[in-house]
Write an enzyme that holds these catalytic residues in place. Sequence first.
Site, PDB file in Angstrom:
ATOM      1  N   CYS A 145       0.789  -1.238   0.000  1.00 55.53           N
ATOM      2  CA  CYS A 145       0.000   0.000   0.000  1.00 55.53           C
ATOM      3  C   CYS A 145       0.826   1.296   0.000  1.00 55.53           C
ATOM      4  O   CYS A 145       0.512   2.206  -0.770  1.00 55.53           O
ATOM      5  CB  CYS A 145      -1.044   0.001   1.119  1.00 55.53           C
ATOM      6  SG  CYS A 145      -0.614  -0.912   2.583  1.00 55.53           S
ATOM      7  N   ARG A 169       7.086 -11.315   4.885  1.00 52.83           N
ATOM      8  CA  ARG A 169       6.627 -11.127   6.252  1.00 52.83           C
ATOM      9  C   ARG A 169       7.299 -12.148   7.136  1.00 52.83           C
ATOM     10  O   ARG A 169       7.456 -13.307   6.750  1.00 52.83           O
ATOM     11  CB  ARG A 169       5.110 -11.316   6.335  1.00 52.83           C
ATOM     12  CG  ARG A 169       4.379 -10.261   5.540  1.00 52.83           C
ATOM     13  CD  ARG A 169       2.897 -10.491   5.579  1.00 52.83           C
ATOM     14  NE  ARG A 169       2.232  -9.457   4.803  1.00 52.83           N
ATOM     15  CZ  ARG A 169       0.928  -9.416   4.589  1.00 52.83           C
ATOM     16  NH1 ARG A 169       0.156 -10.351   5.104  1.00 52.83           N
ATOM     17  NH2 ARG A 169       0.408  -8.441   3.887  1.00 52.83           N
ATOM     18  N   GLN A 205       0.931 -11.052  -3.376  1.00 53.64           N
ATOM     19  CA  GLN A 205      -0.477 -10.703  -3.209  1.00 53.64           C
ATOM     20  C   GLN A 205      -1.032 -10.184  -4.510  1.00 53.64           C
ATOM     21  O   GLN A 205      -0.350  -9.464  -5.242  1.00 53.64           O
ATOM     22  CB  GLN A 205      -0.611  -9.591  -2.174  1.00 53.64           C
ATOM     23  CG  GLN A 205      -0.358 -10.033  -0.758  1.00 53.64           C
ATOM     24  CD  GLN A 205      -0.696  -8.927   0.209  1.00 53.64           C
ATOM     25  OE1 GLN A 205      -0.229  -7.812   0.049  1.00 53.64           O
ATOM     26  NE2 GLN A 205      -1.498  -9.241   1.199  1.00 53.64           N
ATOM     27  N   ASP A 259      -2.825  -7.674  -5.081  1.00 54.44           N
ATOM     28  CA  ASP A 259      -3.189  -6.532  -4.273  1.00 54.44           C
ATOM     29  C   ASP A 259      -3.753  -5.414  -5.148  1.00 54.44           C
ATOM     30  O   ASP A 259      -3.367  -5.276  -6.302  1.00 54.44           O
ATOM     31  CB  ASP A 259      -1.909  -6.025  -3.592  1.00 54.44           C
ATOM     32  CG  ASP A 259      -2.196  -5.354  -2.269  1.00 54.44           C
ATOM     33  OD1 ASP A 259      -3.374  -5.163  -1.941  1.00 54.44           O
ATOM     34  OD2 ASP A 259      -1.225  -5.018  -1.582  1.00 54.44           O
ATOM     35  N   HIS A 319      -5.405  -1.182  -4.690  1.00 54.73           N
ATOM     36  CA  HIS A 319      -5.859  -0.089  -3.845  1.00 54.73           C
ATOM     37  C   HIS A 319      -6.781   0.807  -4.641  1.00 54.73           C
ATOM     38  O   HIS A 319      -6.487   1.132  -5.788  1.00 54.73           O
ATOM     39  CB  HIS A 319      -4.659   0.674  -3.288  1.00 54.73           C
ATOM     40  CG  HIS A 319      -3.832  -0.187  -2.379  1.00 54.73           C
ATOM     41  ND1 HIS A 319      -2.760  -0.910  -2.833  1.00 54.73           N
ATOM     42  CD2 HIS A 319      -3.985  -0.499  -1.066  1.00 54.73           C
ATOM     43  CE1 HIS A 319      -2.272  -1.631  -1.827  1.00 54.73           C
ATOM     44  NE2 HIS A 319      -2.978  -1.401  -0.749  1.00 54.73           N
ATOM     45  N   LYS A 327     -12.674  -4.579   7.973  1.00 57.72           N
ATOM     46  CA  LYS A 327     -12.508  -5.319   6.721  1.00 57.72           C
ATOM     47  C   LYS A 327     -13.520  -6.444   6.585  1.00 57.72           C
ATOM     48  O   LYS A 327     -14.133  -6.875   7.556  1.00 57.72           O
ATOM     49  CB  LYS A 327     -11.094  -5.889   6.641  1.00 57.72           C
ATOM     50  CG  LYS A 327     -10.805  -6.854   7.788  1.00 57.72           C
ATOM     51  CD  LYS A 327      -9.446  -7.502   7.639  1.00 57.72           C
ATOM     52  CE  LYS A 327      -9.243  -8.534   8.741  1.00 57.72           C
ATOM     53  NZ  LYS A 327      -8.105  -9.387   8.542  1.00 57.72           N
ATOM     54  N   HIS A 337      -8.215  -1.218   0.505  1.00 55.02           N
ATOM     55  CA  HIS A 337      -7.230  -2.237   0.121  1.00 55.02           C
ATOM     56  C   HIS A 337      -8.028  -3.482  -0.205  1.00 55.02           C
ATOM     57  O   HIS A 337      -8.988  -3.784   0.483  1.00 55.02           O
ATOM     58  CB  HIS A 337      -6.308  -2.639   1.271  1.00 55.02           C
ATOM     59  CG  HIS A 337      -5.654  -1.521   2.000  1.00 55.02           C
ATOM     60  ND1 HIS A 337      -4.293  -1.395   2.067  1.00 55.02           N
ATOM     61  CD2 HIS A 337      -6.161  -0.504   2.712  1.00 55.02           C
ATOM     62  CE1 HIS A 337      -3.988  -0.343   2.805  1.00 55.02           C
ATOM     63  NE2 HIS A 337      -5.094   0.206   3.208  1.00 55.02           N
TER      64      HIS A 337
END
Length: 630
Positions: free
Chosen positions: A328, A357, A375, A377, A379, A459, A505
Amino acid sequence: MRAPRRRCRPAAYRWCARSGAVRPAAGDAASRSLVAHLTEREDMTGPEGITKSEDDGADHLYRVRHSFAHVMAEAVLELFPDAKLAIGPPIADGFYYDFDLPRPLTPDDLEDVERRMRRIAAGDHRFVRSVIDREDAVQRFADQPYKLELIDNLAQDDEISLFTQDTFTDLCRGPHVGSTRQLNPAAFKLTGSAGAYWRGDERRPMLQRIYGTAWDSEEELAAHLERLAEIERRDHRRVGRELDLFSIQEQVGPGLIFWHPKGARLRSIIEEFWKQRHYAGGYELVNTPHVGREWLWQTSGHLDFYAGNMFPPMELDNSRYYLKPMNCPFHIMIYKSAIRSYRDLPLRWAELGTVYRFERSGTLHGALRVRGLTQDDAHLFCTPDQVEDEIDEVLRFSLSLWHTYGFTDLVAYLATRPEKSVGDDASWERATASLRRAIEAHGLPYEMDEGGGAFYGPKIDLHLRDPLGRLWQMTTIQFDFNLPERFDMWFADRDGSQQRPFMVHRALHGSFERFLGVLIEHYGGAFPMWLAPVQAVVIPVNPKAFPYAGKVAARLGEHGFRADADLSDNRMNAKIRTAQGQKVPYMIVVGAREEESDTLSLRTRDGTQTQGLEFAACVELFRRQVDERS
RNA sequence: GCCAGAAUAGCUCAGUUGGCAGAGCGGUUCACUCGUAAUGAACAGGUCAGGGGUUCGAAUCCCCUUUCUGGCUCCA
């Protein structure tokens, strides 16, 4: 983006399947009244009580399993008279009991316990309920510290009940079967022991938990064990090795996945599909670095709220750089690279972003819980009045993807504010309400995950149920009213004023590593035509047919299919066996007959054959299956 | 990270009370003109996860480390 919490631990899809029944969607109130109902009925059941009535199959098994937990505790106490008892609830498919024991349990102990349980269950011992007052209870369990703590936690006006069978009495709310006669000594099995913290709290003592499964009949037990065997056969770690899809290498590091050519092919097919759907869905793709300076992570709040999950910093040129745990902040920096107008919004930026991670060593599990993950991912940056539509659209988009892969059984979790978090209560509540409206608009069943939100906002997580009934946490859609503030993002509104954008996200597959692992288990390695790394293997009936087999494979390749010719010096039968083991969708057997007539003999994974199929017809069949993603 | 168990050939595994490291599959080579789930033979392949210790002698017993498995906990 922060990972959803709980529910589907990496290491524990089986646990998820179990816990499903322990925490029914119905909620606590409903299960409490169910318990009351059952207790009432229990009282009407005599010592010779009925085994089962027509309408209470599930409740009956609940009692059977709960009762087996007590029988197990009795057996363990025979073996370890000083054992301290914790809790022993029924769970999906079985039961467990937690004990504090003087020494670790061995497999032999489990067999011993199982034998003793069989003996007890074969007898006719009534389960007798009695009620005692608090002082008596405290006295009775004076040498059982965990029971005392449970008593202490009961509300003042709660009735304290005991259940006794044979020589064993436990603090218990029930319900139980009338007598051990209703327990089938041949229809249960202890499935393993494991450490478990008292009350799931790692600061408290580690207890020894014994798991068991229990059913009414031997047939049901056998069916359950067969289901477990099927899960084992489909395990993505096993299938991943057998089909040469991926590996993990100790010398390189745990939790890091190597995708071999066939696995990478599968991944690449999915990536292409993913990109195509995103471009079609109004997204732009972006690409960002893997590391960033300390400033970025300080500004985002990751160093305050997420540092425990980040790899330690690298020092160079007097700066600290961190490997990214989330994408992000990078997407935000792209946003901030120019002045944005309300006319630009919404902006939807997606990236297959590889993040790292630090996951604790005990949690790593195949490809499903790793330290390096990619991911899918994205945004979304939008005006406040666009945000509900955006969330609604993301949900729709996600659901359509899952349906493509054949997952239709989805459960949503709505996660609310955690302890460590930023932002004011009013914003949290508003955002949570709008997520709830989106879930309801799609008619999805959902549960609350109190305190399970990311530090920057509430979320929605979507969990999938696969054909074996297991739940998998995948999609996450997260509201964020924190990062725009921290990075001082703004857009020029209609009236020329500077306004703060809203940010969402979302990851749909979650991580590609996990998604591919789940997909491997979902199909058990027998991928549908559009996903199969190798779609067809051409098998010559004898060495004379080698050149023609090579030619057929090449022609299929020209038509855009992934086909290999097996030109090894094995016999044809061995080649079929190999291709079958590799779960290739089609085997194409060719010899002189086929060469003369430009036909082929098509064999599918299930063994059915079509002889004399024309090449063009085969191409058409393949194309249709790929196009239909079937 | 915590509790317990495990690690022997590329894979699946055997290896007795401490006494010369094994099998099947897979791989390589050779032979075989073979029609829908294993053709036959020969050969190659191991610092028994790594390190330390006990012992005349360790795959085997002890300690440490690494990794894996099942859970607990935390997260995609």
